[in-house]
Scaffold this motif. Sequence first.
Motif, mmCIF file in Angstrom:
data_model
loop_
_atom_site.group_PDB
_atom_site.id
_atom_site.type_symbol
_atom_site.label_atom_id
_atom_site.label_comp_id
_atom_site.label_asym_id
_atom_site.label_seq_id
_atom_site.Cartn_x
_atom_site.Cartn_y
_atom_site.Cartn_z
ATOM 1 N N GLY A 285 0.815 -1.212 0.000
ATOM 2 C CA GLY A 285 0.000 0.000 0.000
ATOM 3 C C GLY A 285 0.847 1.259 0.000
ATOM 4 O O GLY A 285 0.544 2.229 -0.719
ATOM 5 N N MET A 289 1.122 4.082 -3.004
ATOM 6 C CA MET A 289 0.811 5.473 -2.683
ATOM 7 C C MET A 289 1.930 6.398 -3.166
ATOM 8 O O MET A 289 1.672 7.467 -3.741
ATOM 9 C CB MET A 289 0.617 5.650 -1.171
ATOM 10 C CG MET A 289 0.267 7.077 -0.765
ATOM 11 S SD MET A 289 -0.021 7.248 1.009
ATOM 12 C CE MET A 289 -1.555 6.333 1.165
ATOM 13 N N CYS A 290 3.184 5.987 -2.906
ATOM 14 C CA CYS A 290 4.328 6.791 -3.373
ATOM 15 C C CYS A 290 4.293 6.937 -4.896
ATOM 16 O O CYS A 290 4.525 8.019 -5.446
ATOM 17 C CB CYS A 290 5.646 6.139 -2.948
ATOM 18 S SG CYS A 290 6.014 6.289 -1.182
ATOM 19 N N ASP A 292 1.669 6.733 -6.875
ATOM 20 C CA ASP A 292 0.553 7.602 -7.270
ATOM 21 C C ASP A 292 0.873 9.080 -7.038
ATOM 22 O O ASP A 292 0.398 9.952 -7.775
ATOM 23 C CB ASP A 292 -0.712 7.222 -6.484
ATOM 24 C CG ASP A 292 -1.289 5.884 -6.932
ATOM 25 O OD1 ASP A 292 -0.922 5.424 -8.025
ATOM 26 O OD2 ASP A 292 -2.093 5.297 -6.171
ATOM 27 N N LEU A 293 1.688 9.351 -6.026
ATOM 28 C CA LEU A 293 2.040 10.742 -5.698
ATOM 29 C C LEU A 293 3.213 11.252 -6.526
ATOM 30 O O LEU A 293 3.657 12.395 -6.356
ATOM 31 C CB LEU A 293 2.371 10.862 -4.210
ATOM 32 C CG LEU A 293 1.200 10.642 -3.236
ATOM 33 C CD1 LEU A 293 1.682 10.654 -1.795
ATOM 34 C CD2 LEU A 293 0.133 11.722 -3.442
#
Length: 323
Positions: A285, A289-290, A292-293
């Motif tokens: 997860g 997230m990294c 996606d950012l």
Amino acid sequence: MGKIDTITKMYMGNPIVFADAFNQFLYHGEQKIDPAQLAELDTTEIVIPYGASGAGVPEQKYRDVLKLLYAMTDGSTAYCVVGIENQAEIHYALPVKNGVYDFLQLSHQVSEAASAHRQAMKELKPESGEAPQEKEEPTDGEFLSGFWKMDRLIPVVTLVIYFGSDSWDAPLSLKEMYSNTDSVILAHAPDYHVNLIAPKEMSDNEINEFHSNLREVMLYIKYSKDKKTLNKVVKEDIKFQSMERQAAEVINVVTGSKLKYPEGKGDVNMCLAIQQMREESEIKGAILMCKDLGVSLAETIKRIAEKFQLSENESSEQVKQYW
């Protein structure tokens, strides 16, 4: 054969586990059936012996539908185990299907008895030139049926093991399937009751009547959708800390848990396996997230290493797996 079919067949083929299932169901855990006395039955020999001209008619389709895992005998009883994987696999006409299968087993015994009698009669016929031997002739009824008055069948007990975590919602008897509600009619209609082991339907005390690791398998399946209770059960039950790998693999496959444990032949610590599974889920997860950012690959590797206390190499392997 699917993965679940394969692994549950191998698991139930263990005479210790096989006997344990029947000892729990029949005798509330008393060790009446000795696994050392069990011999495997060849289920491919089950036929209807009353086809055209007396020829046997194979009924493989019933075994395919029923997902027969194993059949064994101790000489006095034939024991059969049917496996059902999940809610989608529940057969809502199971009393009929199981009943047909049990009668196929009994029909096979009748056929075997008839064959044995025919062979015995041939062996008793005198050879040319010799005086006839004395023998007891069968009655007309015995001759026609092939089954003699003093012949006896061994009972067939079929046990359904539901490897799903949902409640069982299918009929367990023929009478539940009948539409006629006239009690007089139903009292004389044939019935058949399904023998069922379903984790969700069992109390913890009943599950504790198992003596093999089938106990831990049933407990885990029962609470697999209740994470809070499952964590408590696995953490407090010392048997989950050193579990036979085959049982752990059954749990992993039938519940889809994606547990993580070292490869090899040693026992599995289920507490550690669950913990590692969760850590990997958290790592995955965080990596996604990294990504996606817009965080770079190198920076993501660095952050994951710091957050989860991994070496740079370990972090790199994890990140590249999901990048």
